[in-house]
Write an enzyme that holds these catalytic residues in place. Structure first.
Site, PDB file in Angstrom:
ATOM      1  N   LEU A  17      62.144 -20.052  33.970  1.00  0.00           N
ATOM      2  CA  LEU A  17      62.917 -20.602  35.082  1.00  0.00           C
ATOM      3  C   LEU A  17      62.340 -20.058  36.390  1.00  0.00           C
ATOM      4  CD1 LEU A  17      65.565 -22.250  35.737  1.00  0.00           C
ATOM      5  CD2 LEU A  17      66.618 -20.020  36.086  1.00  0.00           C
ATOM      6  N   ARG A  34      81.157 -39.995  21.770  1.00  0.00           N
ATOM      7  CA  ARG A  34      79.950 -39.274  21.387  1.00  0.00           C
ATOM      8  C   ARG A  34      78.830 -40.218  20.945  1.00  0.00           C
ATOM      9  NH1 ARG A  34      77.300 -36.710  17.223  1.00  0.00           N
ATOM     10  NH2 ARG A  34      76.386 -34.692  17.767  1.00  0.00           N
ATOM     11  N   ARG A  41      66.702 -26.130  43.640  1.00  0.00           N
ATOM     12  CA  ARG A  41      66.463 -26.049  42.190  1.00  0.00           C
ATOM     13  C   ARG A  41      67.427 -26.962  41.434  1.00  0.00           C
ATOM     14  NH1 ARG A  41      66.620 -20.220  39.564  1.00  0.00           N
ATOM     15  NH2 ARG A  41      68.850 -20.511  39.899  1.00  0.00           N
ATOM     16  N   GLU A  55      60.430 -14.138  29.944  1.00  0.00           N
ATOM     17  CA  GLU A  55      61.392 -13.703  30.964  1.00  0.00           C
ATOM     18  C   GLU A  55      62.588 -13.085  30.256  1.00  0.00           C
ATOM     19  OE1 GLU A  55      63.034 -17.122  33.080  1.00  0.00           O
ATOM     20  OE2 GLU A  55      62.825 -18.333  31.263  1.00  0.00           O
ATOM     21  N   TYR A  96      73.293 -26.101  35.729  1.00  0.00           N
ATOM     22  CA  TYR A  96      74.184 -25.224  36.484  1.00  0.00           C
ATOM     23  C   TYR A  96      73.399 -24.412  37.503  1.00  0.00           C
ATOM     24  CZ  TYR A  96      72.684 -21.077  33.803  1.00  0.00           C
ATOM     25  OH  TYR A  96      71.952 -20.057  33.252  1.00  0.00           O
ATOM     26  N   LYS A 147      67.385 -25.631  34.643  1.00  0.00           N
ATOM     27  CA  LYS A 147      68.488 -24.666  34.481  1.00  0.00           C
ATOM     28  C   LYS A 147      69.617 -25.350  33.710  1.00  0.00           C
ATOM     29  CE  LYS A 147      70.804 -20.929  36.989  1.00  0.00           C
ATOM     30  NZ  LYS A 147      70.483 -19.846  36.061  1.00  0.00           N
TER      31      LYS A 147
END
Ligand code: PLP
Length: 287
Positions: free
Chosen positions: A203, A100, A52, A179, A33, A147
């Protein structure tokens, strides 16, 4: 009136935006995302976010679901259709829907969704007072450079912060700060900013990247190195960066006051130059 959201090529009222229970984002957190700030109806630092995204997609072996131009048009449309002046655009790409099975499905169309959120980014009252943070163990996987939508550890960290009356949690590994749960972490000592260097352990924040550029332009030194929690307790200043908070002063860590409990001069200066650029629209903005 509700928001207009985006689901796989369609702009829909938010209560009609739906994704299958077989979506791999739902079943496996198999997706990535981005969150891009919007100020004055313009996207802030759009291009770095898309760079990114490109990297995140590549690292999880997922193709772009559309062209880069189409994604930009979608972002701009989301801002326009929601009349968004200040806030953010959230967008998520997952590997799509299939029965799945851990292995990648042979044929699967990625799911692309987006929504907007309003927020006070410029006149954020937290920026005047500074915020309290706590530290928590960093229990995440070791590919934090991606991310990923796999955010359970940050959810638990942020909830722990909330229950402690704090705004954010800094995550700690081997005594060293990695972070924040949704932000990058900095301390200031003797006028110099200290933050961890980039690696798969954190990140690569787009706000961090902009901060490095702006600090260099203004002659503010940044040292990239590890720092321990004890060093943070004794820092002159501390702050965090993220797309939705820009530069946010920290005045307390684990109940210990930092720099007399007031936002410090280096942090205030950095926030000021950041806002200057974001509000002038001269950052890599799109409109
Ligand atoms: N670190 C983590 C773990 C994050 O989730 C985020 C933002 O969500 C950041 C850092 C800051 O990144 P950016 O400045 O691009 O918002």
């Amino acid at each position: 009136m509700g928001r207009i959201v985006y689901v796989n090529g369609e702009y829909l009222p938010e209560d009609q935006g739906k994704v299958s229970i077989f979506d791999r984002g739902f079943l496996f957190a198999d997706g990535v995302y981005e969150v891009t700030a919007v100020v004055g109806g313009r996207l802030v630092d759009y291009d770095p976010h898309m760079e990114r995204l490109d990297r995140s997609l590549c690292e999880i072996h997922l193709e772009w679901p559309c062209t880069k131009d189409e994604l930009k048009i979608m972002h701009l449309e989301m801002v326009r259709r929601n009349k968004l002046q200040e806030g953010m655009v959230y967008m998520q790409i997952t590997r799509g829907c299939a029965d799945r099975d851990f292995r990648f499905p042979k044929e699967c169309t990625p799911t692309l969704v987006a929504f907007t959120q309003t927020g006070v980014l410029i006149d954020n009252p937290n920026a005047l007072t500074g915020v309290k943070i706590i530290t928590v163990p960093d229990i995440r996987w070791t590919r934090r450079d991606i991310k990923s939508v796999m955010l359970l550890a940050p959810v638990l960290g942020k909830q722990a912060a909330h229950e402690a009356g704090a705004f954010e949690a800094w995550m700690v590994e081997d005594d060293v700060v990695t972070e924040g749960t949704s932000s990058n972490a900095y301390i200031v000592k003797d006028g110099k900013v200290i933050t961890r260097g980039l690696s798969n352990r954190i990140l690569a924040g787009c706000t961090r990247r902009a901060l490095f550029r702006l600090a260099k332009e203004k002659g503010i030194g940044i040292e990239e190195r590890l720092f321990k929690v004890d060093e943070a307790y004794g820092a002159d200043e501390a702050f965090l960066t993220s797309a939705s908070n820009f530069v946010l002063p920290i005045t307390e860590i684990d109940g210990r006051r930092i720099g007399g409990g007031q936002p410090g001069p280096v942090t205030r200066k950095l926030r000021e130059i950041f806002l200057e650029e974001a509000t002038s629209g001269s950052s890599a903005s799109a409109d």
